[in-house]
Design an enzyme around this catalytic site. Structure first.
Site, mmCIF file in Angstrom:
data_model
loop_
_atom_site.group_PDB
_atom_site.id
_atom_site.type_symbol
_atom_site.label_atom_id
_atom_site.label_comp_id
_atom_site.label_asym_id
_atom_site.label_seq_id
_atom_site.Cartn_x
_atom_site.Cartn_y
_atom_site.Cartn_z
ATOM 1 N N TYR A 31 20.971 -79.150 30.195
ATOM 2 C CA TYR A 31 20.401 -80.288 29.493
ATOM 3 C C TYR A 31 18.907 -80.390 29.783
ATOM 4 O O TYR A 31 18.385 -79.760 30.706
ATOM 5 C CB TYR A 31 21.122 -81.593 29.866
ATOM 6 C CG TYR A 31 20.752 -82.158 31.217
ATOM 7 C CD1 TYR A 31 21.192 -81.560 32.393
ATOM 8 C CD2 TYR A 31 19.948 -83.283 31.329
ATOM 9 C CE1 TYR A 31 20.849 -82.073 33.634
ATOM 10 C CE2 TYR A 31 19.601 -83.813 32.567
ATOM 11 C CZ TYR A 31 20.062 -83.190 33.714
ATOM 12 O OH TYR A 31 19.720 -83.702 34.941
ATOM 13 N N LYS A 148 18.943 -76.458 34.977
ATOM 14 C CA LYS A 148 19.248 -77.877 34.775
ATOM 15 C C LYS A 148 20.637 -77.989 34.150
ATOM 16 O O LYS A 148 20.779 -78.298 32.962
ATOM 17 C CB LYS A 148 18.164 -78.507 33.888
ATOM 18 C CG LYS A 148 18.021 -80.017 34.066
ATOM 19 C CD LYS A 148 16.696 -80.476 33.513
ATOM 20 C CE LYS A 148 16.575 -81.973 33.370
ATOM 21 N NZ LYS A 148 16.809 -82.753 34.573
ATOM 22 N N GLU A 180 14.342 -82.483 47.131
ATOM 23 C CA GLU A 180 14.017 -83.234 45.908
ATOM 24 C C GLU A 180 14.991 -84.393 45.793
ATOM 25 O O GLU A 180 15.944 -84.489 46.567
ATOM 26 C CB GLU A 180 14.104 -82.341 44.664
ATOM 27 C CG GLU A 180 15.493 -81.804 44.381
ATOM 28 C CD GLU A 180 15.584 -81.002 43.086
ATOM 29 O OE1 GLU A 180 14.731 -81.161 42.190
ATOM 30 O OE2 GLU A 180 16.548 -80.228 42.960
ATOM 31 N N LEU A 204 14.726 -78.064 41.221
ATOM 32 C CA LEU A 204 14.376 -77.929 39.806
ATOM 33 C C LEU A 204 12.848 -77.882 39.694
ATOM 34 O O LEU A 204 12.161 -78.698 40.325
ATOM 35 C CB LEU A 204 14.917 -79.140 39.029
ATOM 36 C CG LEU A 204 14.714 -79.032 37.524
ATOM 37 C CD1 LEU A 204 15.731 -78.052 36.922
ATOM 38 C CD2 LEU A 204 14.865 -80.384 36.852
HETATM 39 N N1 PDD Z 1 15.893 -85.294 35.830
HETATM 40 N N2 PDD Z 1 14.811 -82.712 40.057
HETATM 41 C C1 PDD Z 1 15.987 -83.050 39.497
HETATM 42 C C2 PDD Z 1 17.247 -82.755 40.234
HETATM 43 C C3 PDD Z 1 15.998 -83.686 38.233
HETATM 44 O O1 PDD Z 1 17.180 -84.004 37.669
HETATM 45 C C4 PDD Z 1 14.779 -83.984 37.581
HETATM 46 C C5 PDD Z 1 14.722 -84.649 36.234
HETATM 47 C C6 PDD Z 1 13.579 -83.622 38.216
HETATM 48 C C7 PDD Z 1 12.229 -83.886 37.588
HETATM 49 O O2 PDD Z 1 12.020 -83.027 36.505
HETATM 50 P P1 PDD Z 1 11.067 -83.431 35.305
HETATM 51 O O3 PDD Z 1 9.745 -83.786 35.897
HETATM 52 O O4 PDD Z 1 10.996 -82.211 34.479
HETATM 53 O O5 PDD Z 1 11.721 -84.583 34.615
HETATM 54 C C8 PDD Z 1 13.627 -82.974 39.439
HETATM 55 C C9 PDD Z 1 16.015 -85.921 34.516
HETATM 56 C C10 PDD Z 1 14.912 -86.825 34.151
HETATM 57 C C11 PDD Z 1 17.388 -86.550 34.416
HETATM 58 O O6 PDD Z 1 18.324 -85.981 34.985
HETATM 59 O O7 PDD Z 1 17.550 -87.583 33.763
#
Ligand code: PDD
Length: 305
Positions: A31, A148, A180, A204
């Site tokens: 996703y 992801k 993270e 991620l």
């Molecule tokens: N999640 N690490 C994890 C485990 C994440 O699920 C996310 C983002 C990030 C940050 O990634 P980015 O800057 O590309 O949004 C880091 C999304 C927003 C979610 O699961 O809703």
């Protein structure tokens, strides 16, 4: 709400997904969440690159989803959300086949789903101004967190644990290192140096993380992509999380203990200001999407119902 499903725009409530879909059965599925600021879809190419990276590693039938970018814009327009803050959600699965662990033969088409939801930035804005409470939890996730995938049970449990402890985010600790958050990346400031876990299979590669590190370099803020050890965390002057929905949110308290004086620190504030002006600048550069003629949409003829 109009959503996109396997090549068609349709009412979200009319979408039917098979119980044999591998996303449902195995979380064999990826996703993305992309932020739309009025007039500006934020770095969609970077999100699609990450999606393509996951799709190639999972050997999905489709490994190039760049066609979804104009479709995302079209979906915003079809739902009349051009002037709103929006989250675009994309999910792709290995497709539908009778339950069996190995890849199905013949290879099914990927299931591709996208929806848009209004996003109220007010609550997140408040958290950015005041800072949040966070807790640490053991990282019980698998060893391919760079993809992801929708297999988010460990993230769901940790996130709930945070809420039950009066916190907003949980930071995963693996082998003594803060990796993270459950849905965000994590950064610490030591001696005016923004320090964050290096990219690896254990985190991620966040699009916001990448943007923030770029801003640090533009602003001559030192960056170190190296492990942040739990044993040294009390020496950090600031802690923060970054992500699509959180942007740059300071952590005021970790495990109940104040970080610095508990209020957002100067580095976080400077980065927040730089991030906001970058968004405003990009919004001005892209006042609106390329105009489409009435009745036209972004689907290729072959995809039209
Ligand atoms: N999640 N690490 C994890 C485990 C994440 O699920 C996310 C983002 C990030 C940050 O990634 P980015 O800057 O590309 O949004 C880091 C999304 C927003 C979610 O699961 O809703």
């Amino acid at each position: 709400m109009i959503a996109y499903f396997n090549g068609r725009f349709m009412e979200k409530d009319e979408i039917r997904i098979s119980p044999d879909d591998r996303g449902f059965l195995f979380s064999d599925s990826l996703y993305e969440v992309i932020r739309y600021y009025p007039g500006l879809l934020f770095r969609p190419e970077a999100h699609i690159r990450r999606l393509n990276h996951g799709a190639a590693h999972l050997s999905l039938s489709c490994t190039d989803f760049s066609h979804l970018i104009p479709i995302a814009r079209d979906l915003i327009r079809q739902n009349h959300l051009e002037d709103q803050d929006v989250l675009v959600y994309i999910q792709v699965t290995r497709g539908t086949a009778p339950r069996n662990h190995p890849f199905p033969d013949p290879t099914p088409d990927s299931t591709v789903y996208m929806n848009v939801t209004c996003f109220d930035p007010a609550a997140k804005d408040r958290q950015r101004k005041t800072g949040i409470h966070a807790i640490t939890v053991p990282d019980i996730r698998w060893a391919r967190c760079d993809m992801k995938t929708t297999g988010l049970t460990a993230n769901v449990l940790a996130s709930q644990q945070a809420i039950e402890n009066g916190a907003r985010e949980a930071i995963f600790i693996r082998d003594g290192v803060l990796m993270e958050g459950t849905h965000s990346n994590f950064m610490a400031v030591f001696d005016n140096t923004v320090t964050t876990a290096p990219l690896s299979n254990y985190i991620l590669g966040g699009i916001t993380r990448e943007t923030v590190l770029g801003l640090c370099r533009d602003m001559d803020i030192r960056v170190a992509e190296r492990p942040v050890y739990e044993s040294r965390i009390h020496l950090a002057s600031e802690l923060m999380i970054t992500g699509t929905t959180t942007e740059i949110t300071p952590i005021g308290k970790l495990n109940g203990r104040a970080v610095g004086n508990g209020a957002p620190g100067p580095v976080a504030k400077a980065l927040q200001a730089a991030f906001s002006s970058k968004i405003q600048q990009l919004q001005k550069q892209h006042p609106w999407f390329s105009p489409m003629k009435k009745g036209e949409n972004s689907l290729k003829n072959s995809e039209k119902p």
